[in-house]
Design a protein around this motif. Structure first.
Motif, PDB file in Angstrom:
ATOM      1  N   GLU A 198      -2.825  11.141  11.209  1.00  0.00           N
ATOM      2  CA  GLU A 198      -3.660  10.653  10.121  1.00  0.00           C
ATOM      3  C   GLU A 198      -2.827   9.835   9.136  1.00  0.00           C
ATOM      4  O   GLU A 198      -1.684  10.184   8.828  1.00  0.00           O
ATOM      5  CB  GLU A 198      -4.302  11.840   9.397  1.00  0.00           C
ATOM      6  CG  GLU A 198      -5.392  11.465   8.424  1.00  0.00           C
ATOM      7  CD  GLU A 198      -6.154  12.679   7.919  1.00  0.00           C
ATOM      8  OE1 GLU A 198      -7.180  12.492   7.227  1.00  0.00           O
ATOM      9  OE2 GLU A 198      -5.733  13.818   8.211  1.00  0.00           O
ATOM     10  N   THR A 251      -3.427   7.457   5.350  1.00  0.00           N
ATOM     11  CA  THR A 251      -4.384   7.127   4.298  1.00  0.00           C
ATOM     12  C   THR A 251      -3.703   6.317   3.204  1.00  0.00           C
ATOM     13  O   THR A 251      -2.600   6.664   2.767  1.00  0.00           O
ATOM     14  CB  THR A 251      -4.966   8.413   3.669  1.00  0.00           C
ATOM     15  OG1 THR A 251      -5.481   9.259   4.698  1.00  0.00           O
ATOM     16  CG2 THR A 251      -6.071   8.082   2.683  1.00  0.00           C
ATOM     17  N   ILE A 305      -3.347   5.660  -0.486  1.00  0.00           N
ATOM     18  CA  ILE A 305      -3.662   6.447  -1.682  1.00  0.00           C
ATOM     19  C   ILE A 305      -3.330   5.701  -2.968  1.00  0.00           C
ATOM     20  O   ILE A 305      -3.470   6.254  -4.058  1.00  0.00           O
ATOM     21  CB  ILE A 305      -2.923   7.801  -1.667  1.00  0.00           C
ATOM     22  CG1 ILE A 305      -1.403   7.593  -1.694  1.00  0.00           C
ATOM     23  CG2 ILE A 305      -3.332   8.632  -0.460  1.00  0.00           C
ATOM     24  CD1 ILE A 305      -0.615   8.875  -1.922  1.00  0.00           C
ATOM     25  N   THR A 327      -3.335   6.214  14.402  1.00  0.00           N
ATOM     26  CA  THR A 327      -4.556   6.932  14.778  1.00  0.00           C
ATOM     27  C   THR A 327      -4.615   7.139  16.284  1.00  0.00           C
ATOM     28  O   THR A 327      -5.029   8.203  16.762  1.00  0.00           O
ATOM     29  CB  THR A 327      -5.800   6.172  14.293  1.00  0.00           C
ATOM     30  OG1 THR A 327      -5.734   5.998  12.872  1.00  0.00           O
ATOM     31  CG2 THR A 327      -7.072   6.937  14.636  1.00  0.00           C
ATOM     32  N   CYS A 345       0.842  -1.199   0.000  1.00  0.00           N
ATOM     33  CA  CYS A 345       0.000   0.000   0.000  1.00  0.00           C
ATOM     34  C   CYS A 345       0.878   1.249   0.000  1.00  0.00           C
ATOM     35  O   CYS A 345       1.871   1.321   0.732  1.00  0.00           O
ATOM     36  CB  CYS A 345      -0.898   0.027   1.232  1.00  0.00           C
ATOM     37  SG  CYS A 345      -2.022  -1.365   1.385  1.00  0.00           S
ATOM     38  N   PRO A 369      -5.950  13.065   1.448  1.00  0.00           N
ATOM     39  CA  PRO A 369      -6.649  13.993   2.352  1.00  0.00           C
ATOM     40  C   PRO A 369      -6.242  15.442   2.072  1.00  0.00           C
ATOM     41  O   PRO A 369      -5.051  15.745   1.946  1.00  0.00           O
ATOM     42  CB  PRO A 369      -6.180  13.560   3.745  1.00  0.00           C
ATOM     43  CG  PRO A 369      -5.621  12.190   3.576  1.00  0.00           C
ATOM     44  CD  PRO A 369      -5.077  12.137   2.187  1.00  0.00           C
ATOM     45  N   TRP A 423      -1.524  -3.211   7.237  1.00  0.00           N
ATOM     46  CA  TRP A 423      -2.215  -1.927   7.218  1.00  0.00           C
ATOM     47  C   TRP A 423      -3.179  -1.745   8.395  1.00  0.00           C
ATOM     48  O   TRP A 423      -3.158  -0.678   9.036  1.00  0.00           O
ATOM     49  CB  TRP A 423      -2.932  -1.734   5.887  1.00  0.00           C
ATOM     50  CG  TRP A 423      -3.927  -0.610   5.882  1.00  0.00           C
ATOM     51  CD1 TRP A 423      -5.266  -0.688   5.686  1.00  0.00           C
ATOM     52  CD2 TRP A 423      -3.653   0.783   6.099  1.00  0.00           C
ATOM     53  NE1 TRP A 423      -5.855   0.551   5.766  1.00  0.00           N
ATOM     54  CE2 TRP A 423      -4.884   1.471   6.024  1.00  0.00           C
ATOM     55  CE3 TRP A 423      -2.493   1.505   6.367  1.00  0.00           C
ATOM     56  CZ2 TRP A 423      -4.986   2.848   6.191  1.00  0.00           C
ATOM     57  CZ3 TRP A 423      -2.595   2.884   6.538  1.00  0.00           C
ATOM     58  CH2 TRP A 423      -3.819   3.543   6.449  1.00  0.00           C
ATOM     59  N   ARG A 463      -2.148  17.166   5.995  1.00  0.00           N
ATOM     60  CA  ARG A 463      -2.971  17.130   4.789  1.00  0.00           C
ATOM     61  C   ARG A 463      -2.373  18.014   3.699  1.00  0.00           C
ATOM     62  O   ARG A 463      -1.440  18.775   3.943  1.00  0.00           O
ATOM     63  CB  ARG A 463      -4.400  17.576   5.117  1.00  0.00           C
ATOM     64  CG  ARG A 463      -5.139  16.585   6.002  1.00  0.00           C
ATOM     65  CD  ARG A 463      -6.594  16.947   6.172  1.00  0.00           C
ATOM     66  NE  ARG A 463      -7.350  15.799   6.665  1.00  0.00           N
ATOM     67  CZ  ARG A 463      -8.595  15.521   6.312  1.00  0.00           C
ATOM     68  NH1 ARG A 463      -9.236  16.318   5.474  1.00  0.00           N
ATOM     69  NH2 ARG A 463      -9.209  14.458   6.795  1.00  0.00           N
ATOM     70  N   LEU A 501      -2.651   1.389  10.906  1.00  0.00           N
ATOM     71  CA  LEU A 501      -3.655   2.446  11.015  1.00  0.00           C
ATOM     72  C   LEU A 501      -4.106   2.623  12.462  1.00  0.00           C
ATOM     73  O   LEU A 501      -4.239   3.756  12.945  1.00  0.00           O
ATOM     74  CB  LEU A 501      -4.852   2.126  10.120  1.00  0.00           C
ATOM     75  CG  LEU A 501      -5.993   3.152  10.150  1.00  0.00           C
ATOM     76  CD1 LEU A 501      -5.509   4.512   9.661  1.00  0.00           C
ATOM     77  CD2 LEU A 501      -7.173   2.670   9.305  1.00  0.00           C
ATOM     78  N   VAL A 558       1.060   4.657   1.401  1.00  0.00           N
ATOM     79  CA  VAL A 558       0.402   5.294   2.541  1.00  0.00           C
ATOM     80  C   VAL A 558       0.997   6.677   2.775  1.00  0.00           C
ATOM     81  O   VAL A 558       2.221   6.820   2.896  1.00  0.00           O
ATOM     82  CB  VAL A 558       0.550   4.436   3.815  1.00  0.00           C
ATOM     83  CG1 VAL A 558      -0.077   5.142   5.013  1.00  0.00           C
ATOM     84  CG2 VAL A 558      -0.095   3.065   3.609  1.00  0.00           C
ATOM     85  N   LYS A 599      -8.123  10.100  -3.239  1.00  0.00           N
ATOM     86  CA  LYS A 599      -8.027   9.560  -1.883  1.00  0.00           C
ATOM     87  C   LYS A 599      -7.107  10.382  -0.976  1.00  0.00           C
ATOM     88  O   LYS A 599      -7.073  10.155   0.233  1.00  0.00           O
ATOM     89  CB  LYS A 599      -7.530   8.113  -1.931  1.00  0.00           C
ATOM     90  CG  LYS A 599      -8.514   7.145  -2.576  1.00  0.00           C
ATOM     91  CD  LYS A 599      -8.020   5.709  -2.484  1.00  0.00           C
ATOM     92  CE  LYS A 599      -9.054   4.741  -3.056  1.00  0.00           C
ATOM     93  NZ  LYS A 599      -8.599   3.326  -2.952  1.00  0.00           N
TER      94      LYS A 599
END
Length: 701
Positions: free
Chosen positions: A568, A570, A572, A563, A436, A526, A555, A443, A559, A438, A524
């Protein structure tokens, strides 16, 4: 509903004393009284109980008083005596670290949400100076590239019943259109495209691509071979990847007596020769291959080191450029191997003298003035201060050098030393197909767009304000801790790099070389606010972000971990082995370029040296029996004087390892070298020093 909380000091405020002194020096007349008030503007619906709780969070009842203002309501308190008030806040979209932290604090209150918060500051001035002088003082407090300013006389303040309830919210029209760029145009038009960027619908230009004619012709040939025109996403992406900032083409391209380029001939070759001669005694672990270099500290740990410059951004916004530089080089440390812990910061500043009154401009029409040297010095020093101190990293070593030739652009060196266990599994990294992609941390916004290409060119009227961004050291500190103290040692990711120059376009594409391909879904990513175009999302250099390769099975755990630490993360996209860098936006392919061309397609240019003639007047130095006056004059020079006032602003004791301090001896002079013990259970240290001799080129080119 918009709420405004104004906080006033009830005891002596040293911030006000410093500002009062600075104002007096600036305008040549004393300022009798000056008060600084902090302001928080909050959006959203709040109950009376919540307003009380917010006050308890933000106001110290021992040394401060405050009042709420909203709708037609104003709490009654005694205001300072004043003739003028100046309020400075950030423009829409500019990173506001104070507001970000306040938003998080308020969001933690019971029953509260994380509504937007905006910070600003009021300066109340009691003085009979003219409005022209007040304008000079106001101009000294703000940078129009990133801040807004409002000034009011006492009478106007009374008439308006205070300051406006201003909300600097970003308002953008949604931009999802992807533009095809026709490169089959004249050489003159290609040159304009490279210097000024892609044309907008209104005829304006986006900002420099920093691509010369040779590069653009190579890009045209590539896409002509594909029988299509590049999208704006593709052209912007190539511009970031091929920029001088990223590729260091001046060092890489052949030059007359160095056909392999300056880097390979003099830097890399010399290093390799030294390593070869040292043989088994070679302490180098990683050279010229990762985000930082690394050497062996002992059998258990390696130390990393990275220094870079942030010159052009610091010329436009000294504070933002400097803080972005120091937190950026911190991320380069995080991006070494699977993540080294930043343990030392250092700095080096080259400025024009602070009293240099020469006014320079970015444009021929002399409409856009460069900031004064004194303003640049203050902002840069404060930026490195904030970036290091707020990150919990000691700043132990640095220098300051003055020469009037730095008036056009300062040199701002920032560096970070890191520590990493000497396990091969932590030093080596490689994204695998199927991992992934990530994005972790902050942001994406408009800040930092064209940073890589902008810093590859000279300052000009076209230097974009969006190229300047402000780092958030608090968010980055949390991200750093969860990565190097937890996720790394749990084996939750296979590779990592920072989102610096070029943003995702460079970080993802660089890691894509490890797996030989990548696919990214831009929708995707943020965003700080809606309305960004695909190309803006892809190349934005918004700060405190890292890109990681996380195995799909890891993952969920990754996450949950980040978190729980308030960070954050994500997914993508996905790394592949397709040999291509592919980017989609809402189902449409907006970029599809071969990895080989993206990274190695730039043509080499034959550089030519030009030796400037320098007239050297060698005068005999008269012999004098008494050198006292000369000695005193030398000690008074800026380049001889102590920089204690700078060193003392930087925390060198945090993490507890400082041994030989930045200031030593009875006279507290700046040390030629500092020593830091990175591991408190070992009697081993890291020695840091520096050297700088720019005047050498005045005598030998």
């Amino acid at each position: 509903m918009i709420y405004r909380l104004e906080i006033y000091p009830t005891v002596k405020d040293m911030r006000a004393e410093v500002r009062k002194k600075a104002f007096a020096e600036l305008v040549g007349t004393p300022i009798p009284e000056l008060t600084i008030a902090d302001v928080y503007t909050i959006e959203g619906e709040r109950t009376e109980e919540q307003l009380v709780s917010i006050k308890q969070l933000l106001v110290n009842p021992v040394s401060q008083k405050s009042r709420w203002i909203y709708k037609s309501f104003q709490e009654s308190i005694e205001l300072p005596q004043f003739d003028w008030v100046i309020e400075v806040g950030y423009l829409p979209g500019v990173t506001d670290n104070i507001a970000a932290t306040t938003t998080e604090l308020i969001g933690d209150l019971p029953g509260s949400d994380r509504s937007s918060v905006y910070s600003s500051q009021m300066t109340f001035i009691k003085s009979d100076v003219s409005e022209k002088v007040i304008q000079i003082l106001a101009d000294s407090l703000y940078n129009p590239l990133i801040q807004r300013v409002i000034k009011k006389s006492f009478n106007q303040y009374q008439t308006d019943q205070g300051m406006e309830l201003t909300v600097p919210r970003v308002k953008l029209q949604p931009q999802s259109e992807v533009t095809r760029i026709d490169l089959n145009i004249s050489d003159e038009a290609l040159i304009q495209l490279g210097k000024q960027g892609i044309a907008n619908n209104d005829g304006s230009r986006r900002g420099p691509l920093a691509l010369d004619l040779t590069y653009l012709q190579a890009i045209r040939n590539y896409f002509n071979g594909l029988r299509r025109s590049p999208t704006d996403v593709e052209l912007e992406s190539i511009a970031q990847t091929w920029s001088e900032h990223c590729k260091h083409t001046i060092f890489a391209d052949p030059i007359e007596d160095a056909p392999e380029g300056l880097f390979k001939t003099y830097i890399k070759k010399a290093t390799e020769e030294i390593r070869r001669k040292k043989g088994a005694a070679d302490i180098c672990v990683s050279v010229f291959s990762d985000n930082s270099g690394a050497i062996a500290f002992d059998e258990e740990f390696v130390i990393t080191d990275k220094v870079e410059t942030h010159n052009s951004p610091s010329a436009l916004d000294p504070f933002g450029g400097a803080i972005t530089g120091i937190v950026g080089v911190n991320r380069d440390t995080l991006g070494f191997g699977l993540g080294a812990k930043p343990i030392i910061n250092r700095f080096g500043f080259c400025f024009a003298p602070p009293d240099d009154g020469t006014q320079l401009y970015r444009d021929k029409e002399r409409i856009q003035p460069l900031l004064s040297s004194r303003r640049i010095i203050g902002g840069v020093v404060a930026g490195v201060n904030s970036g290091g101190n707020c990150s919990g990293i000691p700043t132990t070593q640095g220098f300051m050098y003055f020469d009037e030739r730095y008036r056009g652009k300062p040199l701002v060196f920032v560096g970070t030393v890191g520590l990493l266990p000497a396990k091969l599994s932590l030093i080596q990294k490689k994204a695998q197909p199927g991992d992934c992609i990530v994005m972790v941390g902050g942001r994406v916004g408009l800040d930092g767009i064209h940073g890589a290409t902008f810093s590859s060119e000279a300052l000009s009227t076209g230097s974009p304000a969006t190229a300047v961004q402000i780092g958030d050291p608090i968010t980055q500190k949390k991200m750093s801790d969860v990565l190097v103290k937890e996720a790394r040692d749990r084996g939750l990711y296979r590779s990592i790099t920072d989102n610096g120059a070029g943003g995702l376009s460079c970080s993802v594409a660089e890691m894509g070389k490890e797996s030989n391909g990548c696919v990214v879904q831009l929708e995707k990513v943020p965003l700080k606010y809606p309305g960004l175009a695909p190309w803006q999302i892809w190349i934005s250099e918004s700060q405190e972000r890292m890109t990681l390769a996380v195995p799909p099975e890891k993952w969920p755990e990754f996450l949950r971990l980040v978190t729980s630490r308030g960070i954050e993360a994500t997914v993508i996209g996905e790394f592949s082995n397709s040999g291509r860098c592919m980017v989609t936006y809402q189902g449409e392919t907006v970029m599809d370029i071969a990895m080989g061309f993206l990274h190695n397609g730039l043509p080499q240019r034959q550089l030519v040296t030009a030796y400037p003639y320098i007239e050297r007047n060698v005068n005999e130095i008269p012999v004098q029996s008494d050198l006292t006056e000369i000695f005193i004059a030398i000690t008074g020079r800026l380049n001889t004087a102590s920089i204690e006032s700078i060193s003392m602003q930087y925390d060198h004791e945090v993490q507890g390892g400082s041994v030989v301090k930045p200031l030593v001896g009875k006279g507290r002079v700046n040390s030629d070298a500092t020593v830091v013990r990175p591991l408190l259970n070992k009697n081993k240290g890291i020695v840091l020093s520096h050297g700088l001799y720019p005047r050498y080129s005045d005598y030998d080119t």
